[in-house]
Write an enzyme that holds these catalytic residues in place. Structure first.
Site, mmCIF file in Angstrom:
data_model
loop_
_atom_site.group_PDB
_atom_site.id
_atom_site.type_symbol
_atom_site.label_atom_id
_atom_site.label_comp_id
_atom_site.label_asym_id
_atom_site.label_seq_id
_atom_site.Cartn_x
_atom_site.Cartn_y
_atom_site.Cartn_z
ATOM 1 N N ARG A 1 -11.918 6.688 -100.814
ATOM 2 C CA ARG A 1 -11.261 6.657 -99.500
ATOM 3 C C ARG A 1 -10.817 8.055 -99.101
ATOM 4 O O ARG A 1 -10.740 8.395 -97.929
ATOM 5 C CB ARG A 1 -10.061 5.696 -99.492
ATOM 6 C CG ARG A 1 -9.212 5.845 -98.224
ATOM 7 C CD ARG A 1 -8.314 4.655 -97.919
ATOM 8 N NE ARG A 1 -7.642 4.115 -99.061
ATOM 9 C CZ ARG A 1 -6.600 4.697 -99.690
ATOM 10 N NH1 ARG A 1 -6.117 5.839 -99.265
ATOM 11 N NH2 ARG A 1 -6.053 4.116 -100.725
ATOM 12 N N ASP B 1 -14.641 15.020 -76.256
ATOM 13 C CA ASP B 1 -15.657 14.091 -76.767
ATOM 14 C C ASP B 1 -17.013 14.696 -76.413
ATOM 15 O O ASP B 1 -17.432 14.690 -75.254
ATOM 16 C CB ASP B 1 -15.462 12.702 -76.146
ATOM 17 C CG ASP B 1 -16.392 11.656 -76.763
ATOM 18 O OD1 ASP B 1 -17.508 12.033 -77.187
ATOM 19 O OD2 ASP B 1 -16.022 10.470 -76.812
ATOM 20 N N TYR C 1 -15.780 6.648 -72.318
ATOM 21 C CA TYR C 1 -16.343 5.483 -72.998
ATOM 22 C C TYR C 1 -15.359 4.313 -72.871
ATOM 23 O O TYR C 1 -14.146 4.492 -73.021
ATOM 24 C CB TYR C 1 -16.588 5.851 -74.464
ATOM 25 C CG TYR C 1 -17.142 4.710 -75.258
ATOM 26 C CD1 TYR C 1 -18.421 4.215 -74.991
ATOM 27 C CD2 TYR C 1 -16.395 4.091 -76.246
ATOM 28 C CE1 TYR C 1 -18.930 3.155 -75.704
ATOM 29 C CE2 TYR C 1 -16.902 3.031 -76.967
ATOM 30 C CZ TYR C 1 -18.173 2.559 -76.685
ATOM 31 O OH TYR C 1 -18.667 1.497 -77.386
#
Ligand SMILES: *Cc1c(COP(=O)(O)O)cnc(C)c1O
Length: 383
Positions: A48, A173, A101
């Protein structure tokens, strides 16, 4: 070294035990520690926190984007979420592109708002609108450019200037153009975000995300979220994305050239009401798109005369192109954002920002350009 060399070699070295040229898929949960005193001596403790296959991709993407560090995530949305969690606290304010988005809009309005974070969806195509939205507690500006799905472009340098003056972090982005065409750090941005699902993978094989930071302090904050919330990318996905990245420039060049031809064809077609592609001189922000990026990408949209009904007929009947969500893949895809990717954006908000009902979004793939154009021609003849 040049982009084409780095997209292949950056972050990847032959496997020291076997010489395997490709980074192995390190499918492992844990890493054996030689002794308590030598804990983490090889750099890994638990997958992780870090995984060698994921790390190879992180090194590659940091290099391509020109940043100091990259953290990879399970999806583009978890990458965006990580940036928001890293830089926003209850009582803070963030400015987000009003065209973005659909999942980004949903994350802000349906989830983060519940935790006392305030959002302004500003017209980031107009830097004055961004400056006017800044408050004392503005900690983050998220600019998506070109924006999904209207292709609206925002001036990264002008907004970076505003973010510097206000002390906010400016994240871009960069999914639609990738670092091959657009380098947000050179324009003053602090963070670049990708849905690697799109052009980085490029083969419709995975979902993934990446956050690239331009300074160590931001990188540490994002890494802390990656480990604490447990949203790291899986090694299988990282491996597939590593292979995809190696051909990024070749795909982008062909797909963008194809998109230019298709946009030109559509613009001249009597049954097409309007077409939006940053590479067309008729595109409202052609000058900005040309100035801040070295290519126009392979995304465009158009509206068929007859609006929604005609558009639906075209999308349902077209050959070669596939009706599906996603973009940036070798398969050419056609999407109806209003019922698909942006269904969670309220109609009033969609109308306000220009996501019209008849908008047909096209992601140009790697097929022969002539085949893509004749398929459009046939479908347009039938509407
Ligand atoms: C697809 C997309 C996202 C979300 O990424 P996922 O990998 O689907 O979670 C974010 N931003 C843009 C611009 C996208 O196109």
């Amino acid at each position: 070294m040049g982009f084409r060399t780095r997209q292949i070699h950056a972050g990847v070295t032959p496997d020291p035990t076997t010489g395997a040229i490709l980074t192995p898929i390190h499918q492992t949960t844990t890493y054996v520690q030689p002794s308590v005193d030598e804990y983490m001596s090889k750099g890994y403790s638990y997958s992780r926190s870090a995984n060698p296959t994921v790390q190879a991709l992180e090194l590659k993407l940091a290099d391509l984007e020109g940043g100091v560090d990259c953290a990879c995530f399970g999806t583009g949305m978890s990458a965006i979420h990580a940036v928001m969690l890293a830089f926003l606290n209850a009582g803070d304010h963030a400015i987000v592109s009003d065209v973005a988005y659909g999942g980004t809009y949903r994350l802000c309005t349906k989830i983060l708002k519940r935790f006392g974070i305030d959002f302004t969806f500003a017209d980031t195509a107009n830097a004055d609108d961004v400056a006017a939205a800044v408050r004392d507690n503005t900690q983050l500006i998220l600019t998506e450019t070109p924006a999904n799905p209207t292709m609206k472009c925002s001036d990264i340098a002008a907004i970076s200037e505003i973010s510097k003056q206000s002390g906010a972090v400016h994240a871009v982005d960069n999914t639609f153009l990738t670092p091959y065409y657009q380098l947000p750090f050179e324009l003053g941005a602090d963070i670049s975000i990708h849905s690697t699902t799109k052009y980085m993978d490029g083969h419709n094989a995975t979902v993934g995300g990446a956050v690239i930071c331009n300074n160590d302090e931001h990188a540490e904050a994002v890494r802390f979220i990656q480990n604490s919330t447990g949203t790291i990318m899986s090694p299988q996905v990282a491996w597939l994305t590593l292979q995809g990245c190696k051909t990024l420039s070749v795909r982008m060049d062909y797909q963008s050239a194809s998109a230019m031809e298709i946009a030109t064809f559509l613009e001249a077609h009597p049954k097409v009401q309007q077409v939006m592609y940053p590479g067309l001189e008729s595109f409202p922000q052609y000058e900005l798109a040309t100035r801040q990026a070295s290519g126009y990408g392979a995304m465009l949209w158009f509206e068929v005369k007859g609006g929604l009904a005609a558009g639906k007929k075209l999308m349902d009947n077209i050959e070669v192109w596939t009706l599906a969500e996603n973009l940036g893949s070798v398969e050419s895809l056609i999407t109806h954002p209003v019922t698909m990717t942006h269904a969670d954006v309220e109609k009033a908000e969609r109308d306000r920002v220009g996501i019209i009902d008849g908008l047909v979004r096209a992601s140009v793939g790697l097929e022969d350009t002539d085949d893509l154009i004749s398929a459009l021609e046939t479908a347009l003849d039938q509407v």
